[in-house]
Every structure is written in structure tokens, then in C-alpha cells.
Motif scaffolding. Structure first.
Motif, PDB file in Angstrom:
ATOM      1  N   GLY A  80      43.455   4.028 -40.913  1.00 27.98           N
ATOM      2  CA  GLY A  80      42.899   4.064 -42.260  1.00 27.98           C
ATOM      3  C   GLY A  80      42.006   2.898 -42.581  1.00 27.98           C
ATOM      4  N   GLN A  81      41.642   2.096 -41.542  1.00 27.65           N
ATOM      5  CA  GLN A  81      40.793   0.932 -41.773  1.00 27.65           C
ATOM      6  C   GLN A  81      39.462   1.345 -42.390  1.00 27.65           C
ATOM      7  OE1 GLN A  81      41.210  -2.478 -41.075  1.00 27.65           O
ATOM      8  NE2 GLN A  81      39.270  -2.700 -42.146  1.00 27.65           N
ATOM      9  N   ALA A  82      39.128   0.773 -43.509  1.00 26.53           N
ATOM     10  CA  ALA A  82      37.864   1.076 -44.166  1.00 26.53           C
ATOM     11  C   ALA A  82      36.792   0.100 -43.685  1.00 26.53           C
ATOM     12  CB  ALA A  82      38.023   0.973 -45.681  1.00 26.53           C
ATOM     13  N   THR A  83      35.576   0.542 -43.636  1.00 31.30           N
ATOM     14  CA  THR A  83      34.469  -0.338 -43.286  1.00 31.30           C
ATOM     15  C   THR A  83      33.573  -0.501 -44.493  1.00 31.30           C
ATOM     16  OG1 THR A  83      33.136   1.532 -42.524  1.00 31.30           O
ATOM     17  CG2 THR A  83      34.496   0.422 -40.880  1.00 31.30           C
ATOM     18  N   THR A  84      32.848  -1.618 -44.518  1.00 32.14           N
ATOM     19  CA  THR A  84      31.913  -1.848 -45.602  1.00 32.14           C
ATOM     20  C   THR A  84      30.704  -0.936 -45.429  1.00 32.14           C
ATOM     21  OG1 THR A  84      30.812  -3.591 -44.347  1.00 32.14           O
ATOM     22  CG2 THR A  84      32.641  -4.241 -45.767  1.00 32.14           C
ATOM     23  N   ALA A  85      29.867  -0.873 -46.461  1.00 29.80           N
ATOM     24  CA  ALA A  85      28.649  -0.068 -46.348  1.00 29.80           C
ATOM     25  C   ALA A  85      27.689  -0.700 -45.351  1.00 29.80           C
ATOM     26  CB  ALA A  85      27.997   0.072 -47.721  1.00 29.80           C
ATOM     27  N   PHE A  86      27.506  -2.025 -45.463  1.00 27.57           N
ATOM     28  CA  PHE A  86      26.628  -2.751 -44.549  1.00 27.57           C
ATOM     29  C   PHE A  86      27.273  -4.083 -44.206  1.00 27.57           C
ATOM     30  CE2 PHE A  86      23.809   0.017 -46.954  1.00 27.57           C
ATOM     31  CZ  PHE A  86      23.021   0.575 -45.951  1.00 27.57           C
ATOM     32  N   ASP A  87      27.484  -4.336 -42.925  1.00 28.60           N
ATOM     33  CA  ASP A  87      27.984  -5.632 -42.476  1.00 28.60           C
ATOM     34  C   ASP A  87      26.773  -6.522 -42.224  1.00 28.60           C
ATOM     35  OD1 ASP A  87      28.929  -7.822 -40.810  1.00 28.60           O
ATOM     36  OD2 ASP A  87      30.795  -6.682 -40.622  1.00 28.60           O
ATOM     37  N   LEU A  88      26.415  -7.325 -43.191  1.00 24.15           N
ATOM     38  CA  LEU A  88      25.175  -8.085 -43.135  1.00 24.15           C
ATOM     39  C   LEU A  88      25.186  -9.116 -42.021  1.00 24.15           C
ATOM     40  CD1 LEU A  88      24.447  -8.567 -46.960  1.00 24.15           C
ATOM     41  CD2 LEU A  88      23.550  -6.836 -45.384  1.00 24.15           C
ATOM     42  N   ARG A  89      26.363  -9.681 -41.715  1.00 29.00           N
ATOM     43  CA  ARG A  89      26.421 -10.679 -40.640  1.00 29.00           C
ATOM     44  C   ARG A  89      26.059 -10.054 -39.298  1.00 29.00           C
ATOM     45  NH1 ARG A  89      30.278 -12.208 -44.247  1.00 29.00           N
ATOM     46  NH2 ARG A  89      30.377 -14.450 -44.794  1.00 29.00           N
TER      47      ARG A  89
END
Length: 441
Positions: free
Chosen positions: A373-382
Motif C-alpha cells: 500500500g506504499q503511496a508515491t508522490t506525484a513528482f519526486d523532485l530530487r
């Protein structure tokens, strides 16, 4: 799926697509080491790779040539093996793994780059088959070439739609035959220079800098190798994936470059199909061409199929395999094979850093498993910034003709990912300390 192999829960119901294009491959669907090795070896035993060898052969003494091929193949094999390991551990394709590294929205960049370049290569290969087959048969009409292109594209598309099993059986049948034929032509080539001793005595007739030569070896399959997880995700263990990748990308790809170099040294021609034509074996030349490019282009269609499934977030690859094949065939019918190669080579500069970020990010954050169920961000800027830095370094290296651009892009992307992840951890640690201090007061 458990956190150990980790990329989220697996549905108990039967999947819509047996190749699991956007979900982890469950353990019961994993394949044997032999199966993986056959598919990846079939992927890299690719006749156009011999053209790279043809460029190298006349530029080096044979002993130095072997060292250049070994160095480039070690770089390529190591990079692909690491990506293949991550694919087996997660059970995910490259583009789906990109969701965790670049964010849900950022992964669309990976899907566009990887899927788009593969559609282009599909068109180049279909067009090449049409042109060379018509040339061998003496057909001069455009209609004959077009009919060949459409017919072969349908066959390749159908193989890719059938999935992993289709590619396995095509590779299992055609790869041994192609290798036997290639070895036979090498033997005939050695006869032209009075055996191995004669080959060792041949003096170089051209010049090439060693970094450029190694770049040529690495560049043959570094972009396609970035998509190795599309197949290694079917591996039962990470070590199986590593060894299968080394067999395919270190041994298989290296041999094809070597065969092409020998052809160039002895016949002045690195493409074995044309060598066979020169030997008067037109039928065998067409067989080699068709059998080899059929399996390679089926892999290409599969790759843009799973990229399309991720891009549009659909559970089935087949519509995207068909759609991409139609688009690639239309490109072939317009003669794309005569114009797109340089463009695709430029894009190849920007693809390897994607793999570098994914490798580094997985070992830094996900090697113990992605929690269910790990969610990811919309954009990983790093990580997007790390990819941009790697791409810029590769482009600059290529423009300045310094070093090995694909390797530089990968290394810079890895180092930037590590550095920016450290800043992520430092910031998280500072935030945690601040919360503890506030609680303490």
C-alpha cells in the motif's frame, strides 16, 4: 506480494493480462533460470549489433579489439545485471519501478522515453526487413516492400501479444540456429585470412580512440538494457536475474560485436546478412535476417506495450502492443529507417540515467521491500533532478567527445541520487528532532 520481494499486494483473482504489465509478477508465475537466459540471449543476439563491431574491427589489432569489447561488455553487463536484479526483487517492469523513483506523475517521463524510442526502433527494423528482403529477391516495386513490412509486422505483433511465452519459444528456436550460422560464417571468414594466425597479423586500417570504441560497445544495447526488468521480473531470485543478464548482455552482445568485427576485418563487411549475400547464400541471409529481427522486434513491441499500459494506467498490454505496432509500421512505410537512427541514438543518451536513478534509489530506500500500500508522490523532485544531471552530463560528454557518455550519465545519476537522498534524510532527521524538542517543552 510480501515486503521482501516487495511492490504491493497481489490480487488473488486471475489477472486480466497473464504478463502482469502494471502489477508485480506473483511467485507462482515466475520462470526458471534457463527460461530467463534464453529470452535475454535471444534479445541481444541481434544482427544490427554486428555493425558496431564492423566499425571497431579495422581500427584495432585483434588483441586490443578483444580488450575493448571486453571492457565495454563488462560496463554494459554490470549495469543491466543490477537493473535486472531490482526487477526480479520487485517483480515490476522498468516503467512501473519508475513510479517509486520519480513519483506517479514523474514516471510518465520514463514511459514516454522508453515506449517512444521502442516504437521508433520497431519501425526501423520493420523497414530494414522490407528493404533487404526485397533486395535479395530482386523486387523493385514499393508495393512488394510494403507487403513484406506489413506481413512481418503482423507476425511480430502477434508474438508480443502472446507475451513472455511467445518470446521464449521464438528465442529458443531461432537463437541456436542463428549462432550456429554465425559461427560457420566466422570459420569461412578465417579461411579468407589463412586462419587465426592470419587474423592476428592483420594490421589496422582505420583509427578510433579507445573511449569512443568502448562507448560504441556500451551504446549498442544500453538503452534496450534499461528495460531488462521487463523480463527479469519473471525470475525467481535476484541472482538468477543477474546471471541471465550477464549471459545475454555480456556474452551474447559481446559475441555479436566480435562476429561483426571479424566480418569487417576479413570481408570488409560487418553485417553477416550481407556477408552471406557475398558468399552467394541469399536464402540463408534472408533466414538469418528474418529469424533474428523477428524475435528482437517482438521484444521491442512487448516493451512499448508495457510502457503504454503504465502510461495510461491500464491492466492490459495488448492494445498498446497493437497500437504501437501500427504506428511503427506506418513509420516504416514512410522510410523512417533511413532517417531516424541518429535521432534514436540521441535519445539513447538520455535513457541510461533513468536506470542509474532507479538502481540507486532502490538500494537506498526500497531494498528491504516496498511496504504494502506504499503511496508515491506525484513528482519526486530530487530524483528528477538527479536524472536531469545525469542526462546533462551524458549529453555534455557526447558533445565534447570526452569519456564514455552512457557510463558517465549512469554514474552521475547514481551519485546525484545518493547525494540528494542524503539531503532528504538530513531534512527528515531535522524535522524529527524539531518535533521531539517541541514535545519536550
Amino acid at each position: 506480494m510480501s515486503a521482501r520481494t516487495g511492490a504491493g499486494p497481489v490480487e488473488e483473482a486471475a489477472p486480466v493480462d497473464p504478463d502482469y504489465p502494471v502489477t508485480p509478477v506473483p511467485l507462482h508465475a515466475r520462470k526458471s533460470f534457463l527460461s530467463l537466459a534464453v529470452v535475454l540471449l535471444g534479445f541481444t543476439v541481434f544482427t544490427p549489433t554486428m555493425l558496431a563491431g564492423a566499425a571497431l574491427g579495422p581500427a584495432f589489432a585483434f588483441g586490443d579489439l578483444l580488450l575493448v569489447i571486453l571492457a565495454g561488455s563488462l560496463i554494459l553487463g554490470t549495469y543491466v545485471a543490477l537493473l535486472g536484479y531490482v526487477g526480479a526483487r520487485t517483480g515490476l517492469t522498468t516503467v512501473v519501478m519508475a513510479r517509486y523513483s520519480f513519483g506517479h506523475g514523474g514516471s510518465k517521463l520514463a514511459s514516454l522515453l522508453l515506449g517512444g524510442t521502442q516504437i521508433g526502433w520497431y519501425g526501423v527494423i520493420v523497414g530494414t526487413i522490407g528493404d533487404l528482403t526485397a533486395e535479395a529477391a530482386g523486387w523493385e516495386s514499393y508495393g512488394a516492400k510494403a507487403a513484406i513490412m506489413v506481413a512481418t509486422s503482423i507476425l511480430m505483433c502477434a508474438t508480443a501479444c502472446y507475451g513472455y511465452r511467445g518470446m521464449y519459444w521464438v528465442s529458443a528456436v531461432s537463437t541456436p540456429l542463428i549462432l550456429v550460422l554465425a559461427v560457420w560464417v566466422v570459420i569461412r571468414s578465417l579461411d579468407e585470412v589463412d586462419g587465426l594466425s592470419g587474423l592476428l597479423d592483420v594490421e589496422p586500417t582505420a583509427t578510433m580512440a579507445i573511449p569512443v570504441a568502448i562507448t560504441t560497445v556500451v551504446g549498442t544495447f544500453v538503452s534496450a538494457g534499461t528495460q531488462a526488468p521487463n523480463w527479469t521480473r519473471f525470475g525467481r531470485t535476484g541472482s538468477q536475474a543477474v546471471w541471465a543478464c550477464l549471459i545475454g548482455f555480456l556474452i551474447g552482445n559481446g559475441l555479436m560485436i566480435l562476429f561483426g568485427a571479424i566480418g569487417a576485418i576479413t570481408f570488409g563487411e560487418g553485417d553477416f546478412v550481407l556477408v552471406l549475400y557475398n558468399l552467394g547464400l541469399v536464402g540463408w541471409g534472408v533466414f538469418l535476417l528474418f529469424g533474428n529481427l523477428w524475435k528482437s522486434n517482438a521484444d521491442t513491441a512487448y516493451a512499448f506495450g508495457v510502457a503504454g499500459a503504465e502510461l495510461f494506467e491500464r491492466p492490459r498490454k495488448t492494445p498498446f502492443v497493437v497500437g504501437g505496432s501500427v504506428l511503427g509500421t506506418l513509420l516504416a512505410l514512410t522510410g523512417v529507417q533511413n532517417h531516424l537512427v541518429d535521432y534514436l541514438g540521441l535519445l539513447g543518451t538520455f535513457i541510461p540515467p533513468l536506470g542509474g536513478v532507479i538502481i540507486a534509489d532502490w538500494f537506498l530506500r526500497w531494498r528491504r521491500g516496498i511496504p504494502e500500500g506504499q503511496a508515491t508522490t506525484a513528482f519526486d523532485l530530487r530524483n528528477l533532478a538527479a536524472y536531469a544531471l545525469g542526462s546533462l552530463a551524458a549529453w555534455g560528454s557526447k558533445a565534447a567527445e570526452i569519456g564514455v557518455p552512457p557510463l558517465i550519465g549512469i554514474v552521475v545519476a547514481v551519485l546525484a541520487t545518493v547525494a540528494l537522498d542524503r539531503s532528504r534524510r538530513d531534512r527528515a532527521g531535522s524535522a524529527g528532532s524539531g518535533r521531539r524538542a517541541t514535545t519536550g517543552t
